[in-house]
Design an enzyme around this catalytic site. Structure first.
Site, short mmCIF file in Angstrom:
data_model
loop_
_atom_site.label_atom_id
_atom_site.label_comp_id
_atom_site.label_asym_id
_atom_site.label_seq_id
_atom_site.Cartn_x
_atom_site.Cartn_y
_atom_site.Cartn_z
N HIS A 66 0.69 -1.35 0.04
CA HIS A 66 0.35 0.28 -0.28
C HIS A 66 1.26 0.72 -0.09
O HIS A 66 1.28 1.69 0.64
CB HIS A 66 -0.92 0.02 1.30
CG HIS A 66 -1.46 -1.03 2.17
ND1 HIS A 66 -2.96 -0.92 1.43
CD2 HIS A 66 -1.33 -2.33 2.13
CE1 HIS A 66 -3.15 -2.47 1.60
NE2 HIS A 66 -2.77 -2.95 2.24
N PHE A 67 1.59 1.93 -1.43
CA PHE A 67 2.15 2.80 -1.27
C PHE A 67 1.60 4.42 -1.33
O PHE A 67 2.17 5.17 -1.36
CB PHE A 67 3.16 3.01 -2.11
CG PHE A 67 4.15 1.67 -2.75
CD1 PHE A 67 4.35 1.04 -1.42
CD2 PHE A 67 4.49 1.34 -3.43
CE1 PHE A 67 5.75 -0.08 -1.53
CE2 PHE A 67 5.54 0.58 -3.61
CZ PHE A 67 6.23 -0.26 -2.22
N ASN A 98 -6.10 1.01 -2.20
CA ASN A 98 -7.62 1.68 -1.11
C ASN A 98 -6.40 3.10 -0.64
O ASN A 98 -5.46 3.68 0.10
CB ASN A 98 -7.48 1.50 0.26
CG ASN A 98 -5.64 0.44 0.63
OD1 ASN A 98 -4.75 0.64 0.06
ND2 ASN A 98 -5.78 0.70 2.38
N ASP A 307 2.08 -6.74 2.67
CA ASP A 307 0.92 -5.51 3.27
C ASP A 307 1.44 -4.54 3.69
O ASP A 307 1.33 -4.50 4.76
CB ASP A 307 -0.09 -6.17 4.14
CG ASP A 307 -1.14 -5.81 4.69
OD1 ASP A 307 -1.34 -4.89 3.91
OD2 ASP A 307 -1.91 -6.16 5.61
O1 DOR Z 1 -3.60 -3.10 8.84
C1 DOR Z 1 -4.25 -2.83 7.51
N1 DOR Z 1 -3.53 -1.54 6.96
N2 DOR Z 1 -4.99 -4.07 6.12
C2 DOR Z 1 -4.89 -3.71 5.26
O2 DOR Z 1 -5.82 -4.24 4.76
C3 DOR Z 1 -4.57 -2.25 4.83
C4 DOR Z 1 -3.80 -2.08 5.66
C5 DOR Z 1 -3.51 -0.28 5.33
O3 DOR Z 1 -4.00 0.36 4.24
O4 DOR Z 1 -3.53 0.76 5.96
#
Ligand code: DOR
Length: 441
Positions: A66-67, A98, A307
């Site tokens: 998640h960059f 996201n 992740d």
């Molecule tokens: O802990 C998490 N953080 N799980 C996720 O699925 C999203 C991620 C985030 O984008 O911060």
């Protein structure tokens, strides 16, 4: 007279090379970014990298990061995230949608791709995020690694929790669906019930085993019903492992585990790290951690992801309930695994299978994940003797902290090559190198 080096060619000599069939001491010749020959005493018409004492592996492919680009560049952007990747021996990453705004249509996807071409020092691929009403976009977006469904809420506002919406997405189209499998209604019920508990220890109780299992079971049932390709992201429970062991033949389901879930466990992680240990799905007890490791070894779990979900230390240190979920990891996943190999818990071939070959295969990437003639020269040289301690403030991720701070590991990436170009060497990232968009079948 020695022949002139041919521009754009590199010969890596004297390394022990992790080939698909085993480890061999061979030379690897790279021409125009592609592996063009593997063998002994290859002609030296090229730049020569003497890799004596090192191991050459296929570059790591991190299939879940998640960059924060667009939306929160103070935490990470595509440039800083890709630099952290390069420093960790990661030559390709798959980035989640996201963002802010979320990547849920072709326009935002194209903007992200254009931005990535300008900023990324390693190769990149992107998911498109599902909403209850963007079906047409999900199926028409070009060259994405898959559709991401948040079945339970997490960071950002993407959520598809109603059965009818899930059914519609699974039943329409053929593209891979990757699920964040946490059941929203159960999660909300638990959250209500535990609303007076203010300690982070509530986190794995709110997002408990049943929350994960119910969502995974639902996704599996839909995949089986519609014969739809499904990837379950970051598996965390022994119960889900058991469920996957019972799948019928011919299923189209794969799964992954995060290095955090393989390495850290409750209750110690919450005692020591507090809200820094908070992530979704959560870190659980050693029963789950050990079961996930076994499932990975047995082939029930296919691959490893991180992740990588950076939030600033300041935000993460807020009290439980205010602190965001997620932790960085793209830079530390390979050393964590190399350290295990040094302790005899797994082999370099297994690491290569879990972290390069399998992600490439599962996401149907062209010419990635192996050291083989014709494949992209995305490579990492590792020094299995090097010992270093993961230290906050010395990382490449913009948030510059790690849940593994203070951990001493043996086995580190020392040089990373993307399409034959050195992007990381002597602890430094060459920020001028550019990765390419990964092509998916
Ligand atoms: O802990 C998490 N953080 N799980 C996720 O699925 C999203 C991620 C985030 O984008 O911060």
């Amino acid at each position: 007279m020695s022949p002139m080096p041919t521009k754009g060619t590199v010969t890596i000599r004297n390394a022990r090379v992790v080939l698909p069939g085993g480890i061999q001491q061979v030379d690897v010749l790279v021409k125009a970014g592609i592996i063009s020959a593997i063998g002994r005493d290859l002609p030296g018409q090229s730049e020569v990298i003497d890799a004596d004492g090192l191991v050459l592996m296929p570059g790591i492919i991190d299939p879940q990061v998640h960059f924060r680009d667009p939306g929160a560049p103070q935490k990470e952007d595509l440039h800083s995230g890709s630099c952290a990747a390069a420093a960790g021996g990661v030559t390709s990453f798959l980035d989640m949608p996201n963002n802010n705004p979320p990547v849920i249509d072709r326009i935002r996807l194209d903007v992200k791709k254009e931005d990535a071409a300008k900023k990324c020092v390693v190769n990149y691929g992107f998911f498109i995020g599902a909403t209850p009403d963007n079906l047409e976009e999900l199926n028409s977006a070009e060259n994405v690694c898959g559709i991401k469904i948040f079945m339970g809420s997490s960071t950002g506002n993407l959520l598809v929790s109603k059965d009818s919406d899930l059914e519609r997405i699974f039943s329409t189209g053929t593209r891979l669906i990757a699920v964040h499998a946490e059941d929203e209604s159960l999660l909300q019920e638990n959250s209500e019930m535990l609303s007076t508990v203010r300690e982070v220890e509530a986190h794995p109780r709110i997002r408990d085993e049943a929350v994960a299992l119910r969502a995974s079971e639902k996704a599996v049932a839909l995949s089986l019903k519609y014969q739809r390709r499904l990837h379950i992201l970051h598996l965390t429970t022994e119960e889900e492992v058991r469920m996957l062991q019972r799948l019928p033949r011919g299923h189209k389901i794969s799964t992954e585990v995060c290095t955090q879930h393989l390495t850290l466990s409750a209750p110690g992680c919450y005692r020591e790290l507090g809200t820094l240990a908070q992530m979704n799905p959560p870190l659980r007890t050693s029963r789950h951690r050990d079961s996930l490791w076994k499932a990975l070894k047995d082939g029930v779990i296919d691959c490893i992801a991180t992740d990588h979900a950076p939030h600033t230390l300041e935000e993460k240190k807020r009290p439980y309930g205010e602190a965001p979920s997620g932790m960085p990891g793209v830079e530390t996943s390979l050393p964590l695994m190399l350290d295990r190999a040094n302790r005899g818990e797994c082999s370099l071939l297994e690491i290569s299978k879990w972290m390069s070959e399998a992600p490439a295969r599962l996401y149907e990437m062209f010419n990635k994940g192996r050291i083989e003639v014709g494949y992209d020269a995305d490579l990492v040289l590792v020094d299995m003797e090097q010992t270093k301690t993961i230290t906050n403030g010395q990382l490449h991720t913009r948030v510059n902290w790690s849940p593994f701070h203070g951990m001493q590991l043996k086995g580190w990436p020392v040089r990373t090559l993307v399409h034959g170009k050195t992007v990381f060497l002597d602890g430094k990232v060459d920020t001028k190198v550019r990765g390419r968009e990964i092509r998916f079948a």
